[in-house]
Design a protein around this motif. Structure first.
Motif, PDB file in Angstrom:
ATOM      1  N   ASN A  81     -11.185  12.134  35.195  1.00  0.00           N
ATOM      2  CA  ASN A  81     -11.938  13.391  35.169  1.00  0.00           C
ATOM      3  C   ASN A  81     -12.465  13.749  33.782  1.00  0.00           C
ATOM      4  O   ASN A  81     -12.823  14.898  33.534  1.00  0.00           O
ATOM      5  CB  ASN A  81     -11.068  14.515  35.735  1.00  0.00           C
ATOM      6  N   HIS A  82     -12.510  12.756  32.892  1.00  0.00           N
ATOM      7  CA  HIS A  82     -13.090  12.909  31.551  1.00  0.00           C
ATOM      8  C   HIS A  82     -12.403  13.998  30.727  1.00  0.00           C
ATOM      9  O   HIS A  82     -13.026  14.630  29.878  1.00  0.00           O
ATOM     10  CB  HIS A  82     -14.600  13.171  31.634  1.00  0.00           C
ATOM     11  N   LYS A  83     -11.110  14.210  30.955  1.00  0.00           N
ATOM     12  CA  LYS A  83     -10.348  15.229  30.234  1.00  0.00           C
ATOM     13  C   LYS A  83      -9.344  14.630  29.239  1.00  0.00           C
ATOM     14  O   LYS A  83      -8.701  15.367  28.499  1.00  0.00           O
ATOM     15  CB  LYS A  83      -9.577  16.121  31.219  1.00  0.00           C
ATOM     16  N   TYR A 114      -7.555   7.784  22.231  1.00  0.00           N
ATOM     17  CA  TYR A 114      -9.013   7.817  22.302  1.00  0.00           C
ATOM     18  C   TYR A 114      -9.539   7.809  20.877  1.00  0.00           C
ATOM     19  O   TYR A 114      -9.115   8.615  20.048  1.00  0.00           O
ATOM     20  CB  TYR A 114      -9.474   9.066  23.055  1.00  0.00           C
ATOM     21  N   LYS A 118     -15.402   6.174  20.727  1.00  0.00           N
ATOM     22  CA  LYS A 118     -15.439   6.362  22.184  1.00  0.00           C
ATOM     23  C   LYS A 118     -14.869   5.160  22.919  1.00  0.00           C
ATOM     24  O   LYS A 118     -15.422   4.682  23.907  1.00  0.00           O
ATOM     25  CB  LYS A 118     -16.855   6.697  22.656  1.00  0.00           C
ATOM     26  N   TYR A 152     -15.243   3.111  26.980  1.00  0.00           N
ATOM     27  CA  TYR A 152     -15.059   4.272  27.855  1.00  0.00           C
ATOM     28  C   TYR A 152     -15.301   3.871  29.306  1.00  0.00           C
ATOM     29  O   TYR A 152     -14.497   4.181  30.197  1.00  0.00           O
ATOM     30  CB  TYR A 152     -16.013   5.394  27.436  1.00  0.00           C
ATOM     31  N   LEU A 156     -12.576   3.720  32.467  1.00  0.00           N
ATOM     32  CA  LEU A 156     -12.770   4.426  33.741  1.00  0.00           C
ATOM     33  C   LEU A 156     -12.565   3.487  34.922  1.00  0.00           C
ATOM     34  O   LEU A 156     -11.934   3.852  35.919  1.00  0.00           O
ATOM     35  CB  LEU A 156     -14.165   5.046  33.810  1.00  0.00           C
TER      36      LEU A 156
END
Length: 187
Positions: A81-83, A114, A118, A152, A156
Motif C-alpha cells: 500500500n506504498h506506506k 528503504y 527508492k 521499488y 512490490l
C-alpha cells in the motif's frame, strides 16, 4: 481441464516463493509455515518465512533469516500500500532471532530499509548472541552481513507474491483442519 497435485499428508512441500538475482547477489524466499510446538496442551504456532541471501564475489557469503508470519504480514501490507517509507522511515523493518549452535547462542537480525535511491535494502546480520530473559537473542558481536537491493517495482512484485502465498497457505491449512494459528486445548 483442472490440474491437481496429490501430496501425501505427511509430506512437506517446500516452495520457492520469490527469487531475485542481481550481478552481485541472489535472494530466495521460501516458507516454513506449517510448524507448531506443543506446550501446555496447546499447539503454539511457530511458522516462518525464510529469507536467504548469497553475495557473490571472491569469497561468497551466505545468510539465512527466519521471520515470523505474524511479523511479516503487516510489513508486506504496508509495502503493497506504498506506506513502508513513511511507517519505517527511521529504522526500517527489523526482525530479531537466533539459535543455539555448538552450545553457544547465535544471533540473527533481518532488516529491510528503504533507501534514498527508492530501493529496498534487504540485510541479514549474524554473530555471537546472548539469550535474553524472554528467551530471545541479542546481538553481542556481528560476524557477517549480507545484503541485496530490490527496485521499488520489484519489491512490490515480491510483496504481492509473498502476501498471496501466505493467505493461500492459511486457507489450505484451515481446510486440512490445522490452521496457521495457535491451536488451544479443548476443555
Amino acid at each position: 481441464m483442472i490440474l491437481t497435485m496429490q501430496i501425501h499428508p505427511q509430506e512437506t512441500v517446500r516452495s520457492k516463493i520469490y527469487k531475485s538475482v542481481t550481478p552481485r547477489s541472489i535472494m530466495d524466499i521460501t516458507a516454513a509455515l506449517d510448524h507448531f510446538q506443543h506446550k501446555n496442551g496447546e499447539e503454539l504456532y511457530k511458522g516462518k518465512i525464510v529469507f536467504a541471501i548469497t553475495v557473490m564475489g571472491q569469497s561468497s557469503q551466505y545468510g539465512k533469516a527466519y521471520v515470523n508470519k505474524k511479523d511479516i504480514k503487516p510489513m508486506l501490507h504496508l509495502l503493497i500500500n506504498h506506506k513502508f517509507p513513511q511507517f519505517y522511515k527511521d529504522t526500517g523493518f527489523e526482525s530479531y532471532g537466533g539459535s543455539m549452535k555448538d552450545g553457544k547462542p547465535q544471533s540473527r537480525v533481518f532488516r529491510i530499509k528503504y533507501t534514498d535511491r527508492k530501493q529496498f535494502n534487504f540485510i541479514i546480520e549474524e554473530g555471537d548472541g546472548q539469550k535474553t530473559q524472554t528467551g530471545g537473542f541479542k546481538m553481542i558481536k556481528r560476524h557477517s552481513m549480507v545484503e541485496t537491493f530490490l527496485s521499488y517495482e520489484e519489491a512490490l512484485k515480491m510483496a504481492h507474491e509473498l502476501y498471496d502465498y501466505i493467505h493461500q497457505a492459511e486457507l489450505a491449512a484451515m481446510l486440512r483442519g490445522k490452521p496457521l494459528y495457535t491451536v488451544m486445548a479443548a476443555h
